[in-house]
Design a protein around this motif. Structure first.
Motif, PDB file in Angstrom:
ATOM      1  N   PHE A 144       0.810  -1.213   0.000  1.00  0.00           N
ATOM      2  CA  PHE A 144       0.000   0.000   0.000  1.00  0.00           C
ATOM      3  C   PHE A 144       0.846   1.268   0.000  1.00  0.00           C
ATOM      4  CE2 PHE A 144      -3.201  -3.027   1.496  1.00  0.00           C
ATOM      5  CZ  PHE A 144      -4.252  -2.684   0.665  1.00  0.00           C
ATOM      6  N   ASP A 145       2.018   1.221   0.607  1.00  0.00           N
ATOM      7  CA  ASP A 145       2.896   2.401   0.589  1.00  0.00           C
ATOM      8  C   ASP A 145       3.316   2.722  -0.848  1.00  0.00           C
ATOM      9  OD1 ASP A 145       2.756   2.732   3.338  1.00  0.00           O
ATOM     10  OD2 ASP A 145       4.583   1.558   3.709  1.00  0.00           O
ATOM     11  N   LYS A 148       0.251   4.119  -2.779  1.00  0.00           N
ATOM     12  CA  LYS A 148       0.012   5.518  -2.387  1.00  0.00           C
ATOM     13  C   LYS A 148       1.014   6.442  -3.076  1.00  0.00           C
ATOM     14  CE  LYS A 148      -0.210   8.630   1.508  1.00  0.00           C
ATOM     15  NZ  LYS A 148       0.391   8.950   2.764  1.00  0.00           N
TER      16      LYS A 148
END
Length: 161
Positions: A144-145, A148
């Motif tokens: 998810f990092d 993003k």
């Protein structure tokens, strides 16, 4: 779910690919209009492409050589039917998957780039030239990092699915 060369495949995989095809047909219909209006062309990235083909599990014969399409071939089939020019990038961390996919991809008018490596590394500083789509169907835990960070760089030009 059994995982071979980093790619998961279960009894639900055919349904997932059918549903993906339906979603992509809608997305490509919209994308064609957006790309035409704003220019810059269309970029499609399958960040976890796998081999593109999977054994057909509807057959009891272990020697059966029938296969079914994975997401890369679904993407290319839609582009071909729509006669849509695009830049397409297929990424997979397994060299075997990239080689299998290269052999499975028929001649196609799209510019196709094959990349072997972690999508986080390949797309580390990527900025989409025009409108596009990033497809990530990770086996395991999605980064998810990275998503993003990628989206922050490309949020005006690229959709993430």
């Amino acid at each position: 779910m059994p995982v071979i060369n980093g790619t998961g495949c279960s009894a639900e995989t055919p349904r997932k690919h059918r549903d993906l095809e339906l979603a992509l047909k809608v997305w490509f219909a919209i994308a064609a209009q957006v790309a035409k209006k704003h220019g810059g062309g269309l970029t499609v990235i399958d960040a976890t492409c796998g081999p593109g083909i999977y054994p057909c599990d509807s057959c009891e014969d272990e020697k059966c050589e029938k296969t079914r399409r994975g997401s890369p071939l679904v993407i290319l089939d839609i582009l071909r039917r729509r006669e849509m020019p695009a830049r397409v990038m297929f990424i997979d961390s397994e060299k075997t998957n990239i080689e299998t996919l290269q052999n499975a991809v028929p001649d196609h008018p799209a510019y196709i780039q094959f990349e072997c490596g972690r999508y986080q590394d390949v797309l580390g500083s990527f900025t989409a030239p025009g409108y596009g789509l990033l497809l990530i169907d990770e086996n395991g835990v999605l980064d998810f990092d990275f998503v993003k960070s990628f989206y922050e760089r490309n949020s005006k030009t690229i959709d993430v699915l």
